[in-house]
Design an enzyme around this catalytic site. Sequence first.
Site: not given
Ligand SMILES: O=C(O)c1ccccc1NCC(=O)[C@H](O)[C@H](O)COP(=O)(O)O
Length: 241
Positions: A130, A11
């Site tokens: 989400d 990210d």
């Molecule tokens: O994916 C998006 O567009 C997004 C937008 C705003 C906030 C977060 C976003 N994505 C986050 C993710 O896709 C994380 O990388 C993913 O959920 C992993 O989560 P974790 O394993 O709990 O760190």
Amino acid sequence: MPKLELLPAVDVRDGQAVRLVHGESGSETSYGSPLEAALAWQSAGAEWLHLVDLDAAFGTGDNRTLIAEVAGAMEIKVELSGGIRDDASLEAALATGCRRVNLGTAALETPEWVAKVIAEHGDKIAVGLDVRGTTLRGRGWTRDGGDLYETLARLDSEGCARYVVTDIAKDGTLQGPNLGLLRDVCAATDRPVVASGGVSSLDDLRAISLLVPEGVEGAIVGKALYAKAFTLEEALKAVAA
Ligand SMILES: O=C(O)c1ccccc1NCC(=O)[C@H](O)[C@H](O)COP(=O)(O)O
């Protein structure tokens, strides 16, 4: 039984690889170069990279050049997410050579456009569902955007190929995935589901693997890898068993 696909996450915020808690802007922990992180996951054996432009998702700018550089350096498949909401941003995302893009806000705010691009691009389009409870969130997860199951039914009818399902309450918390939510979404659609948010241990990945017969195809892993709860090699081995 097919094995669970793993998608390590990179990210990007303000040029850095970061992790957020509950996807909240301002909760960032920085982990340095996004390219180095992505190359490390690739070298460790990943077959997919989940690459997110958080600035584009939050509307605080974008990291488009860097995202294109990272995606271009990958020999593995890339799923690209964050701020893809119109023809220009979709074109830029697809031009990176990514395998698929993940639409979020657009599916809530401009459903006609999403139906059109699903028809044009097929399985290059996934939709990110989400949620907090069963309420969808858009605009970088900051605004309510309707009911999960109503939206899922609409997207199914429009031919959406796949869903990336995130429980925002779990995201970045290392509290374990919301298995109940994943089961409920799988029961409501025949399309594959990619699980996202909350993975904390190899046992979490084994638990998600047990949902493959119900329709879970993959799992995104972010914080757990950066916090070194386990290595990607260990994770790949755990889901291969
Ligand atoms: O994916 C998006 O567009 C997004 C937008 C705003 C906030 C977060 C976003 N994505 C986050 C993710 O896709 C994380 O990388 C993913 O959920 C992993 O989560 P974790 O394993 O709990 O760190």
